[in-house]
Design an enzyme around this catalytic site. Structure first.
Site, PDB file in Angstrom:
ATOM      1  NE  ARG A  15      -2.734   0.548   3.501  1.00 18.38           N
ATOM      2  CZ  ARG A  15      -2.053   0.817   4.628  1.00 18.38           C
ATOM      3  NH1 ARG A  15      -1.339   1.923   4.726  1.00 18.38           N
ATOM      4  NH2 ARG A  15      -2.085  -0.013   5.654  1.00 18.38           N
ATOM      5  CE1 TYR A  59     -17.576  11.568 -14.430  1.00 18.62           C
ATOM      6  CE2 TYR A  59     -16.186  11.644 -12.478  1.00 18.62           C
ATOM      7  CZ  TYR A  59     -17.068  10.966 -13.292  1.00 18.62           C
ATOM      8  OH  TYR A  59     -17.449   9.688 -12.974  1.00 18.62           O
ATOM      9  CG  ASP A 106      -9.613  15.904 -14.261  1.00 26.56           C
ATOM     10  OD1 ASP A 106      -9.041  15.263 -15.165  1.00 26.56           O
ATOM     11  OD2 ASP A 106     -10.536  15.430 -13.568  1.00 26.56           O
ATOM     12  CE  LYS A 108     -13.129   7.869 -17.786  1.00 24.71           C
ATOM     13  NZ  LYS A 108     -12.954   8.081 -16.390  1.00 24.71           N
TER      14      LYS A 108
HETATM   15  N1  PLP Z   1     -12.027  13.243 -14.045  1.00 26.75           N
HETATM   16  C1  PLP Z   1     -12.642  13.233 -15.244  1.00 26.75           C
HETATM   17  C2  PLP Z   1     -12.500  14.407 -16.162  1.00 26.75           C
HETATM   18  C3  PLP Z   1     -13.434  12.147 -15.620  1.00 26.75           C
HETATM   19  O1  PLP Z   1     -14.055  12.159 -16.808  1.00 26.75           O
HETATM   20  C4  PLP Z   1     -13.573  11.054 -14.712  1.00 26.75           C
HETATM   21  C5  PLP Z   1     -14.418   9.890 -15.071  1.00 26.75           C
HETATM   22  O2  PLP Z   1     -15.122   9.892 -16.044  1.00 26.75           O
HETATM   23  C6  PLP Z   1     -12.921  11.097 -13.480  1.00 26.75           C
HETATM   24  C7  PLP Z   1     -12.148  12.212 -13.180  1.00 26.75           C
HETATM   25  C8  PLP Z   1     -13.060   9.968 -12.492  1.00 26.75           C
HETATM   26  O3  PLP Z   1     -12.326   8.880 -12.890  1.00 26.75           O
HETATM   27  P1  PLP Z   1     -12.628   7.349 -12.488  1.00 26.75           P
HETATM   28  O4  PLP Z   1     -13.898   6.974 -13.157  1.00 26.75           O
HETATM   29  O5  PLP Z   1     -11.434   6.622 -12.978  1.00 26.75           O
HETATM   30  O6  PLP Z   1     -12.758   7.284 -11.000  1.00 26.75           O
END
Ligand code: PLP
Length: 398
Positions: free
Chosen positions: A47, A99, A171, A196
């Site tokens: 961890r 998001y 992000d 992604k």
């Molecule tokens: N940030 C963005 C821009 C996203 O599109 C997403 C998920 O779609 C996340 C964070 C969260 O990621 P995760 O689904 O891997 O937890």
């Protein structure tokens, strides 16, 4: 610095001193023995750290040109990590159209008093300056934003934040380090849902946080371990495997997207196309300045008087109706009821998310097949008046 493609491919290659394995091996162990009493080795417990995760962290830090990275168990745990730098009373400025999962996390943590929260349309300079004048501790940027692809000037905003002693977090999920490097534009921390583009094969949920300042990187690694949200060796192994082809994948994603955007943009049944690569996009010039390509996510509004939206989504064969984005396969979603369902209706309205809005993640299939599929689904979902118009037209032409 070596080029992206080289860094992605060569990171950790030929580092195995025991057997000379080309690809770094996966270490599937939860714990490591001590060399002796009071003598821990480099790793003691998976961890807090493990060689497989360190390999991915090194690659991410190199690609984003940061001082260090922490790999987390999901994009959401990556989003939650920089928030640990905030104390009750500190202000977080977040985009009003981020998001849906980030929106839900910010809103619920703020409601419990973990920090103060101001949602701002960051393209509105007056509103943003008013929020910055309140001396926030952290500015959260999502550019391009999900799902409306708004773009903000990262260099300008992080400069304004810095003047106030405020950290900027970006992000960078939508573009990946291949198409945007926020740390070079002045941001302090970059967050990724590696689920992604970085992994790119829709078979891992993961995240990463990369910091410019080694002290912040160290603090976030400490919090990652403290909260227990670090990524597993197996997920890290797969993600590093996916990352190796990131630059080639992005090239193909981009080529396909350019063709799809051109088709959507001139289709009369599409009311509006949201894509920063279009000259008509209000933030096109900023995107051109700070991005290396416009990305492979495109949103559009289908004219609901001419097309049955549900039928259109169901008729597609090459675009799977699913949440997520950034995989090699094309996906399509309806943000209002899917990715952004965590936003209540007034918040969706404020963010500009309508019931007609559709978001596409363009994959790397052959572009012609994707275009054919879109054309076919549009034809099969046109409403009766359209069908009869079409019939009339074809009769006329006979
Ligand atoms: N940030 C963005 C821009 C996203 O599109 C997403 C998920 O779609 C996340 C964070 C969260 O990621 P995760 O689904 O891997 O937890």
């Amino acid at each position: 610095m070596t080029h992206f493609a080289t860094t992605a491919v060569r990171s950790g290659i030929e580092t195995d001193t025991q057997f000379g394995a080309i690809t770094p091996p996966i270490y599937l162990t939860s714990n490591y023995s001590f060399e002796g009493f009071g003598k821990p080795r480099q790793y003691d417990y998976a961890r807090s750290g493990n060689p497989t995760r360190s390999g991915l962290e090194g690659a991410l830090a190199d690609l984003e040109q940061g001082a260090g990275a922490t790999v987390t168990s999901s994009g959401m745990s990556a989003v939650s990590l920089p928030l640990q730098l905030l104390s009750p009373g500190d202000i977080l400025i977040a985009p009003h159209d981020c998001y849906g999962g980030s929106y839900r996390l910010f809103t619920n943590l703020a409601a419990r008093g973990q920090f103060e929260l101001i949602y701002v349309d960051q393209t509105d300079e007056v509103a943003l300056q008013a929020a910055l004048d309140k001396n926030p501790k952290m500015l959260w940027i999502e550019s391009p934003s999900n799902p409306l692809l708004r773009v903000v000037d990262i260099e300008k905003l992080s400069g304004l934040a810095k003047d106030k002693g405020c950290l900027t977090v970006v992000d960078n999920t939508f573009l990946s380090p291949v198409q945007q490097q926020p740390l070079n534009l002045g941001a302090d921390i970059v967050v990724h849902s590696t689920t992604k583009y970085i992994n790119g094969h829709s078979d891992v949920v993961g995240g990463g946080v990369i910091s410019k300042d080694p002290l912040i990187a160290e603090k976030l690694a400490w919090w990652g371990n403290c909260l227990g949200i670090t990524g597993s060796p197996f997920d890290s192994f797969l993600t590093l495997r996916g990352l190796r082809t990131l630059p080639v994948r992005i090239r193909q994603h981009q080529e396909n997207t350019d063709q799809i955007v051109a088709f959507l943009d001139k289709h009369e049944g599409i009311k509006q196309v949201y894509y920063p690569g279009l000259k008509t996009h209000p933030n096109h010039e900023i995107a051109k300045k700070q991005q290396q390509g416009f990305g492979a996510i495109v949103s559009f509004e289908l004219d609901e008087t001419r097309y049955d939206i549900a039928r259109f989504l169901e008729q597609l064969e090459m675009f799977s109706l699913a949440e997520s984005l950034g995989g090699v396969e094309s996906l399509i979603c309806h943000p209002a009821t899917m990715t952004h369902a965590a936003m209540d209706e007034p918040a969706q309205v404020r963010a500009g998310i309508t019931g007609q809005l559709i978001r596409v993640s363009v994959g790397i299939e052959q572009a012609e097949d994707l275009l054919e599929d879109l054309k076919k689904a549009l034809a099969l979902s046109s409403l009766p008046s359209e069908v009869s118009n079409a019939e009339e037209l074809s009769h006329e032409s006979c």
